[in-house]
Enzyme design. Structure first.
Site, short mmCIF file in Angstrom:
data_model
loop_
_atom_site.label_atom_id
_atom_site.label_comp_id
_atom_site.label_asym_id
_atom_site.label_seq_id
_atom_site.Cartn_x
_atom_site.Cartn_y
_atom_site.Cartn_z
CD GLU A 321 -9.21 20.95 64.64
OE1 GLU A 321 -9.72 20.67 65.78
OE2 GLU A 321 -9.37 20.58 63.60
CB CYS A 392 6.24 -6.60 44.26
SG CYS A 392 6.36 -7.46 42.71
CE1 TYR A 422 -2.71 13.69 58.10
CE2 TYR A 422 -1.45 15.71 56.81
CZ TYR A 422 -2.30 15.06 57.59
OH TYR A 422 -3.08 16.13 58.51
N1 LLP Z 1 -8.36 19.37 61.63
C1 LLP Z 1 -9.27 18.29 61.19
C2 LLP Z 1 -10.56 18.24 61.60
C3 LLP Z 1 -8.77 17.38 60.04
O1 LLP Z 1 -9.37 16.35 59.58
C4 LLP Z 1 -7.31 17.71 59.48
C5 LLP Z 1 -6.94 16.62 58.48
C6 LLP Z 1 -6.64 18.42 60.31
C7 LLP Z 1 -7.12 19.30 61.06
C8 LLP Z 1 -5.06 18.74 59.85
O2 LLP Z 1 -4.85 19.26 58.68
P1 LLP Z 1 -3.45 19.67 57.96
O3 LLP Z 1 -3.10 20.80 58.80
O4 LLP Z 1 -2.54 18.60 58.47
O5 LLP Z 1 -3.64 19.70 56.46
N2 LLP Z 1 -3.56 12.17 54.36
C9 LLP Z 1 -3.84 13.59 53.69
C10 LLP Z 1 -4.55 14.50 54.59
C11 LLP Z 1 -5.32 14.11 55.40
C12 LLP Z 1 -5.82 15.24 56.18
C13 LLP Z 1 -6.93 14.68 57.17
N3 LLP Z 1 -7.47 15.83 58.06
C14 LLP Z 1 -2.49 13.93 52.99
O6 LLP Z 1 -1.35 13.13 52.84
O7 LLP Z 1 -2.31 14.91 52.53
#
Ligand code: LLP
Length: 464
Positions: A321, A392, A422
């Site tokens: 994913e 601010c 994100y």
């Molecule tokens: N699968 C599941 C079950 C997840 O919880 C996530 C991300 C992904 C896949 C995708 O992860 P990626 O490949 O995009 O790293 N807001 C944070 C990241 C939170 C990720 C949440 N879950 C940031 O800006 O780094």
């Protein structure tokens, strides 16, 4: 791991404004995956103007305003294709939480990817853009009964169950609606992923999943199989996000496969699927050295094959994913400089027309970004700068440390790469700042795929 150095960087001597050499065409798709900028980004030889999809950002700023996110559509599609090709014997679910809108869903459909959603809102976006429900996976540690009902009604391909409460809820809903419910069990494998604490998700002490060590994951499988209402497809593990060390995925795969084996031995069921989640790290600055999809796929396929041979179980069908690794580098944010404040002996504060409302990652995770002067060339000496927003709040920082030309001035355009994941999806209206648009650029054409929020949009929510 790839050993390639990056051309554009933040603080170690690679100053993006220098000239065209730093934005070369990546030699192949795997090299593309490790680069900071989308593949069609170039700096003009003479004018120093950044171009994407063949269009100068000066023109884009005039037409769409700033701040704005620009998505290089060819780059986004190439990254989808690279994952699809590398994981050819697996299913690739794009993680919509990184960035989702209807146009992106259609691009995913065009590239034959599946989609991971984690709320009713993401599910609604996917369905309204025409994504086949069977290709949607539904995550979340606290899905509401309404969200679950909608997922069952639509016929989503799989629901990743995260708690015993949810198993109860889904079981009674499936019985009441008479709909099939295909599920996977989210397993907390106890891996300490080396990433920021807020985005690590497989250590025992956090909210996601069923613990492996505690026996909860096995108990969840036992309950589902005993009840016989939900259709248990397999096990799921996601260890965290922005991870560079692939060994975490290997440990995780081994542990989850151990549970597959236990379920076979003690419950007599060979589960057909295994999802190893997302979390693959990307380059935000020249210091980062991410793996390519080919590296990741090779290691994951091998570990699953070897481990299954040792355990003497059939190899489950694998899925992954990736979110960030697909959309992150495909986008950059374009800002206009408003004020420049040189602080003697410290640094120069360069204020732009956005900030923590369009990129909260610097403030929230201490994330490192880089920036480049995008609207002209400059031969002025580099000076240590901090790119800050208009909010601010003193912590309203977009790029903590960057060398920018010392003649940086109001009206200049600054581009910050790697903002596809994100940033828009975590954008807020702090200080009543409307959220920026997302503009897709491809072959000399630019189209708005998410429009800019207006003050009227903000006021429309106020009642009375
Ligand atoms: N699968 C599941 C079950 C997840 O919880 C996530 C991300 C992904 C896949 C995708 O992860 P990626 O490949 O995009 O790293 N807001 C944070 C990241 C939170 C990720 C949440 N879950 C940031 O800006 O780094």
């Amino acid at each position: 791991m790839s050993g390639r150095a990056h051309e554009a960087g933040a603080i170690h001597g690679d100053f993006g404004y220098r000239g065209p050499a730093w934005l070369r065409v990546p030699p192949d798709v795997n090299a593309l995956m490790t680069s900071l900028w989308p593949q069609t980004a170039r700096k003009g030889d003479d004018d120093g103007v950044l171009r994407v999809g063949g269009i100068p950002v000066t023109e884009l700023a005039r037409e769409f305003g700033t701040p704005a996110y620009f998505l290089d559509e060819a780059d986004f599609r190439a990254r989808c294709g690279a994952f699809k090709k590398a994981f050819d014997r697996a299913d690739v679910y794009y993680a919509g939480k990184a960035f989702l809108c209807k146009a992106v869903v259609r691009m995913l459909m065009g590239e034959d990817l599946s989609l991971d959603v984690c709320t009713g809102g993401e599910l609604a976006t996917a369905l309204s853009a025409g994504m086949a429900p069977a290709r949607i996976g539904f995550h979340g540690n606290n899905k509401s009964p309404r969200e679950l009902e909608r997922a069952l009604d639509a016929g989503v391909g799989r629901i990743i169950v995260d708690s015993f409460d949810e198993i109860d809820r889904l079981t009674s809903l499936a019985e009441r609606l008479g709909k099939p419910a295909r599920v996977m069990i989210r397993v907390t494998v106890g891996v300490e992923a080396h990433t920021h604490e807020f985005i690590a998700t497989a250590h025992e002490d956090q909210k996601f999943g069923f613990g492996l060590a505690s026996g909860a994951a096995f108990a969840a499988a036992e309950r589902i199989l005993r009840d016989g209402v939900l259709d248990l497809l397999g096990l799921h593990s996601h260890i965290g996000s922005q991870i560079f060390d692939a060994s975490g995925f290997e440990v995780s795969a081994r542990r989850v496969l151990g549970l597959h084996k236990r379920i076979l031995d003690e419950l007599g069921v060979q589960l057909p699927e295994l999802d190893l989640g997302g979390g693959f790290g990307i380059a935000y600055t020249s210091q980062d050295d991410p793996s390519t999809p080919d590296d990741l796929a090779e290691r994951m396929f091998k570990i699953v094959k070897d481990e299954c041979a040792v355990l003497q179980i059939r190899e489950p069908k694998l899925s992954v994913e990736p979110g960030r690794a697909i959309v992150g580098p495909s986008m950059f944010t374009l800002y206009e400089v408003g004020t420049v404040k040189p602080l003697d002996g410290l640094r120069t504060y360069v204020s732009v027309d956005g900030g923590m409302s369009d990129n909260i990652r610097t403030a929230l995770y201490d994330a490192a970004y880089s920036a480049t002067l995008a609207s002209r060339s400059s031969h002025a000496e580099p000076t240590l700068a901090r790119v800050v927003g208009k909010h601010c709040e003193a912590g309203d920082v977009v790029v903590k440390d960057e060398f920018l030309p010392s003649d940086i001035r109001p009206g200049d355009l600054l581009a910050v790469p790697g903002t596809g994941a994100y940033c828009r999806s975590m954008a807020s209206n702090y200080n009543h700042v409307p959220r920026p648009p997302v503009v897709a650029v491809r072959d000399g054409q630019a189209r708005v795929i998410v429009r800019r929020e207006t003050e009227a949009d903000l006021l429309a929510l106020d009642v009375g």
